[in-house]
Write an enzyme that holds these catalytic residues in place. Structure first.
Site, PDB file in Angstrom:
ATOM      1  N   ASN A   9       0.809  -1.224   0.000  1.00  0.00           N
ATOM      2  CA  ASN A   9       0.000   0.000   0.000  1.00  0.00           C
ATOM      3  C   ASN A   9       0.842   1.274   0.000  1.00  0.00           C
ATOM      4  O   ASN A   9       0.293   2.368   0.072  1.00  0.00           O
ATOM      5  CB  ASN A   9      -0.944   0.008   1.198  1.00  0.00           C
ATOM      6  CG  ASN A   9      -1.989  -1.075   1.094  1.00  0.00           C
ATOM      7  OD1 ASN A   9      -2.417  -1.434   0.012  1.00  0.00           O
ATOM      8  ND2 ASN A   9      -2.388  -1.626   2.230  1.00  0.00           N
ATOM      9  N   CYS A  10       2.155   1.151  -0.091  1.00  0.00           N
ATOM     10  CA  CYS A  10       3.055   2.307  -0.060  1.00  0.00           C
ATOM     11  C   CYS A  10       3.111   2.963  -1.445  1.00  0.00           C
ATOM     12  O   CYS A  10       3.413   2.298  -2.440  1.00  0.00           O
ATOM     13  CB  CYS A  10       4.451   1.851   0.371  1.00  0.00           C
ATOM     14  SG  CYS A  10       5.731   3.110   0.175  1.00  0.00           S
ATOM     15  N   ASP A  11       2.822   4.256  -1.512  1.00  0.00           N
ATOM     16  CA  ASP A  11       2.839   4.967  -2.788  1.00  0.00           C
ATOM     17  C   ASP A  11       4.216   4.943  -3.445  1.00  0.00           C
ATOM     18  O   ASP A  11       4.323   4.804  -4.662  1.00  0.00           O
ATOM     19  CB  ASP A  11       2.373   6.414  -2.611  1.00  0.00           C
ATOM     20  CG  ASP A  11       0.878   6.509  -2.343  1.00  0.00           C
ATOM     21  OD1 ASP A  11       0.139   5.556  -2.687  1.00  0.00           O
ATOM     22  OD2 ASP A  11       0.444   7.540  -1.788  1.00  0.00           O
ATOM     23  N   LYS A  14       4.774   1.631  -5.016  1.00  0.00           N
ATOM     24  CA  LYS A  14       3.984   1.529  -6.246  1.00  0.00           C
ATOM     25  C   LYS A  14       4.680   2.253  -7.389  1.00  0.00           C
ATOM     26  O   LYS A  14       4.728   1.769  -8.521  1.00  0.00           O
ATOM     27  CB  LYS A  14       2.579   2.102  -6.019  1.00  0.00           C
ATOM     28  CG  LYS A  14       1.705   1.247  -5.130  1.00  0.00           C
ATOM     29  CD  LYS A  14       0.366   1.923  -4.895  1.00  0.00           C
ATOM     30  CE  LYS A  14      -0.472   1.157  -3.900  1.00  0.00           C
ATOM     31  NZ  LYS A  14      -1.745   1.821  -3.599  1.00  0.00           N
TER      32      LYS A  14
END
Length: 118
Positions: A9-11, A14
């Site tokens: 879930n880490c931008d 990503k």
């Protein structure tokens, strides 16, 4: 083979994944929380990073919320315990390539240099 360690879930993770996909770099993604690094792996990473303190994302909410006594780990054993309990403290993404080289963090220019992309 390249392994990208981080949080799903880490931008920033990503962005790193998208960059690797865009430039055709084959990699495996490993989520720290689903697959906690072994104590031996943590020691190896700390050695490459310049110590356990260099592995830590000290601007993270998790780090700021830790009691001061946990932040002041005095031994490798305490650091390993802390990072096994809170793997999200590890600066991300952490990238390990087949040659054993390791880097932390993501930037377009940094990845271009790391992976030899013009």
């Amino acid at each position: 083979m390249t392994t990208l360690y981080g949080l799903k879930n880490c931008d920033t993770c990503k962005k790193a994944s998208k960059w690797l996909d865009r430039f055709g770099v084959a990699y495996t993604f490993v989520d720290y929380c689903d697959n906690k690094p072994s104590p031996e792996t943590l020691v190896e990473w700390a050695g490459k990073a310049g110590g356990f303190a260099a592995l830590i994302n000290k601007s993270s909410t998790t780090w700021r919320q830790l009691p001061d006594n946990r932040k002041a780990a005095a031994s490798d054993a305490e650091w390993k315990l802390l990072l096994r309990e809170y793997p999200q403290l590890i600066r991300r993404p952490l990238v390990v390539t087949g040659d054993g080289a390791m880097t932390q963090g993501f930037s377009d220019n940094g990845f271009k240099q790391r992976f030899g992309v013009a």
